[in-house]
Write an enzyme that holds these catalytic residues in place. Structure first.
Site, PDB file in Angstrom:
ATOM      1  CB  CYS A 124      -1.063  -0.264   1.177  1.00  0.00           C
ATOM      2  SG  CYS A 124      -1.651   1.480   1.651  1.00  0.00           S
ATOM      3  CB  CYS A 154      -5.071   6.281  -2.327  1.00  0.00           C
ATOM      4  SG  CYS A 154      -3.696   5.305  -2.929  1.00  0.00           S
ATOM      5  CB  THR A 157      -3.729   4.381   5.347  1.00  0.00           C
ATOM      6  OG1 THR A 157      -4.482   3.154   5.621  1.00  0.00           O
ATOM      7  CG2 THR A 157      -2.612   3.717   4.332  1.00  0.00           C
ATOM      8  CD  GLU A 212      -2.810   0.743   7.559  1.00  0.00           C
ATOM      9  OE1 GLU A 212      -2.294  -0.152   8.069  1.00  0.00           O
ATOM     10  OE2 GLU A 212      -3.045   1.292   6.385  1.00  0.00           O
ATOM     11  CG  HIS A 240     -10.291   4.655   0.028  1.00  0.00           C
ATOM     12  ND1 HIS A 240      -8.983   5.301  -0.418  1.00  0.00           N
ATOM     13  CD2 HIS A 240      -9.605   3.688   1.007  1.00  0.00           C
ATOM     14  CE1 HIS A 240      -8.006   4.679   0.327  1.00  0.00           C
ATOM     15  NE2 HIS A 240      -8.322   3.861   0.786  1.00  0.00           N
ATOM     16  CE1 TYR A 263      -9.100   0.454  -0.696  1.00  0.00           C
ATOM     17  CE2 TYR A 263      -9.131  -1.818   0.172  1.00  0.00           C
ATOM     18  CZ  TYR A 263      -8.810  -0.437   0.303  1.00  0.00           C
ATOM     19  OH  TYR A 263      -8.472  -0.114   1.585  1.00  0.00           O
ATOM     20  CB  CYS A 271      -4.219  -0.237  -4.702  1.00  0.00           C
ATOM     21  SG  CYS A 271      -5.319  -0.454  -3.358  1.00  0.00           S
ATOM     22  CD  GLU A 301      -5.948  -1.959   3.078  1.00  0.00           C
ATOM     23  OE1 GLU A 301      -5.873  -2.391   2.185  1.00  0.00           O
ATOM     24  OE2 GLU A 301      -6.123  -0.560   3.479  1.00  0.00           O
TER      25      GLU A 301
HETATM   26 FE1  SF4 Z   1      -3.305   1.678   0.247  1.00  0.00          FE
HETATM   27 FE2  SF4 Z   1      -4.930   1.092  -1.951  1.00  0.00          FE
HETATM   28 FE3  SF4 Z   1      -5.892   2.584   0.225  1.00  0.00          FE
HETATM   29 FE4  SF4 Z   1      -4.352   3.555  -1.721  1.00  0.00          FE
HETATM   30  S1  SF4 Z   1      -6.268   2.936  -2.070  1.00  0.00           S
HETATM   31  S2  SF4 Z   1      -4.174   3.817   0.534  1.00  0.00           S
HETATM   32  S3  SF4 Z   1      -2.683   1.487  -2.086  1.00  0.00           S
HETATM   33  S4  SF4 Z   1      -5.267   0.555   0.588  1.00  0.00           S
HETATM   34 FE    FE Z   2      -6.718   1.165   2.481  1.00  0.00          FE
END
Ligand code: SF4
Ligand code: FE
Length: 486
Positions: A100, A104, A191, A258, A293, A297, A300, A444
């Site tokens: 990660c 983001c 995060t 985190e 967000h 997913y 990433c 996660e």
């Molecule tokens: Fe992490 Fe994915 Fe969230 Fe970006 S979108 S902060 S890479 S978990």
């Molecule tokens: Fe996340």
């Protein structure tokens, strides 16, 4: 300056003095402590790739405020293309880090607060949007990394913020002053918090009039007085300090890192306050942030899955199983699941739409479906990876034994797979697969961007079951039958 290099980002962290605790000790420099270096490296790649010719198209863009070239992580989406590029950027970063890269969350926070402040101002005559735009200009020109701090610790889940016995279990305003507000409370699971330049703090749930003090949104620098960070433990995190190969992903770690952020009567000047009592807008902000967000997913995690598929395939070759039909079939299944997730993120981006502020957001229903699918498919992809790897994933000797002068030769001899491939190759792949499929990284995928039940609630709200019922009634000739059901 509008775009930093990775090393300039690291240097910028060294200039800050945030209050951070880990394993009971105060940390002096996140950029130099072994427990944090992988997380800093992953975030630094969001800077490095923006300047690399191969990736600049994805990771950089033009500011709608200044016309300057900026990192995409500081950009407000203004088209479907922006939304799609975000997903592609995340996949590319996931492929390069296998972890990660954290940046983001603040990006999604900035986009959400940008649109909601505009609408608050329209209705209430406030000037939050102008304040946010001023902050955004600073973020863009200094290329800052902002954490997005939404999840409150919540105490007794049966009670609303104002009903809690301890008033600090949701972040709230404790005092309004002429020059700003004083806030207390804590945000959990944040995060990238310790290696960000500042925090964008947002309410975590819908609020009622009695919760108005909890309907608060603001920005604080990471090292503001009264802001304290307590960094969480991760699976096998001691390996960061005493191992190399056994870490699995030595450069970027297993997940973002985190922290619990505590606000102990922290002061926030009015210029950095973007909601203060407008409880009617709290839910809208939560939904927009969650949508932004959850859209991510299938970007990433798909990038991570690409590396997981690659590691599984490589290990199968090392172990001599890569030509077995069931292994090929399992690899195909992993690809199918991975690309299904990618389809979801691309679809919710293409179905996105413009908001009154002129910015774009992804389709909320499809974004929630994306994230809910991640809570299943990533586990299944990891399960198949473990199946292909074999039990050695849980029983491999440590690198210390492999390097031991007495028993190292036995580890090297008996851990070998195909004769002409070094044992070290197998050990490295085993550790990478272990890091990516055992423990924190999977949790996660389940709870990051909100737990599955949060997605189910938003899916139900958007499902329009009544219309689906009317469609069925028309075909079954129940009641009045319109020509079209709209
Ligand atoms: Fe992490 Fe994915 Fe969230 Fe970006 S979108 S902060 S890479 S978990
Ligand atoms: Fe996340």
């Amino acid at each position: 300056m509008s775009m930093m290099t990775g090393n300039e980002y690291r240097e910028s962290l060294r200039r800050l003095k945030p209050e951070i605790y880990y394993l009971g000790e105060k940390i002096e420099s996140v950029a130099d402590h072994p427990a944090f270096i992988p997380h800093v490296n992953a975030a630094a790649l969001t800077y490095e790739m923006a300047l690399a010719p191969e990736f600049e198209e994805l990771l950089s863009t033009t500011s709608h405020l200044t016309g300057e070239r900026i990192n995409r992580y500081t950009h407000i989406h203004h088209s479907h293309d922006d939304l799609v590029k975000k997903v592609k950027m995340l996949r590319a970063l996931g492929q390069q880090t296998g972890s990660c890269f954290q940046r983001c969350v603040g990006h999604d926070g900035l986009n959400s607060v940008y649109s909601v402040t505009y609408e608050i101002d329209q209705k209430m005559g406030t000037d939050y949007h102008k304040r946010l735009v001023n902050l955004l200009k600073e973020v863009q020109s200094k290329d800052l990394m902002i954490s997005g701090a939404m999840t409150d610790v919540k105490g007794d889940r049966r009670l609303s913020p104002s009903q809690q016995k301890d008033p600090d279990l949701y972040v709230h305003v404790v005092e309004k002053k002429k020059d700003g507000i004083v806030v207390s409370g804590a945000k959990a699971h944040i995060t990238g918090a310790v290696n960000s330049h500042g925090h964008l703090v947002m309410p975590t749930a819908a609020m009622k009039a009695e919760d108005a003090d909890y309907a608060v949104c603001f920005y604080v620098p990471v090292d503001a007085p009264g802001v304290i960070h307590i960094f969480g433990r991760q699976t096998n995190d001691a390996r960061k300090c005493n191992c190399f190969l056994d870490q699995g992903n030595v450069d970027y770690g297993i997940v973002g890192g985190e922290a619990l952020i505590v606000f102990d009567k922290a002061f926030v000047p009015w210029e950095h306050v973007f909601m203060c009592g407008e409880y009617e807008f709290a839910y809208e902000l939560v939904e927009r942030f969650a949508t932004a967000h959850r859209q991510n997913y299938g970007g990433c995690k798909v990038g991570l899955a690409d590396t997981l598929i690659g590691a599984s395939y490589a290990l199968a070759q090392v172990q001599g199983t890569d030509r077995s039909s069931h292994i090929r079939d399992k690899l195909v299944e992993m690809v199918h699941l991975t690309e299904t997730l990618y389809c979801c993120s691309i679809a919710c981006s293409c179905q996105g739409y413009a908001l009154p502020a002129g910015s774009y957001m992804a389709d909320p229903l499809l974004a929630n479906v994306t994230k809910l699918n991640v809570t299943r498919h990533i586990y299944e992809i990891a399960r198949i990876a473990q199946d292909i790897a074999g039990g050695i994933l849980a029983t491999a000797p440590s690198e210390m034994d492999w390097k031991n002068p007495k028993v190292g030769k036995y580890v090297d001899k008996y851990m070998k797979g195909v004769a002409d491939i070094p044992t070290e190759t197998r050990m490295r792949l085993i550790r990478l697969l272990e890091a990516m499929t055992c423990g924190t990284a999977l949790v996660e995928s389940m709870h990051g961007a909100g737990s599955p039940q949060a997605q189910r609630i938003m899916i139900e709200r958007r499902a329009n079951l009544e219309r689906k019922k009317r469609l069925a009634e028309k075909l079954a000739k129940i009641g009045e039958q319109p020509l079209f059901v709209c």
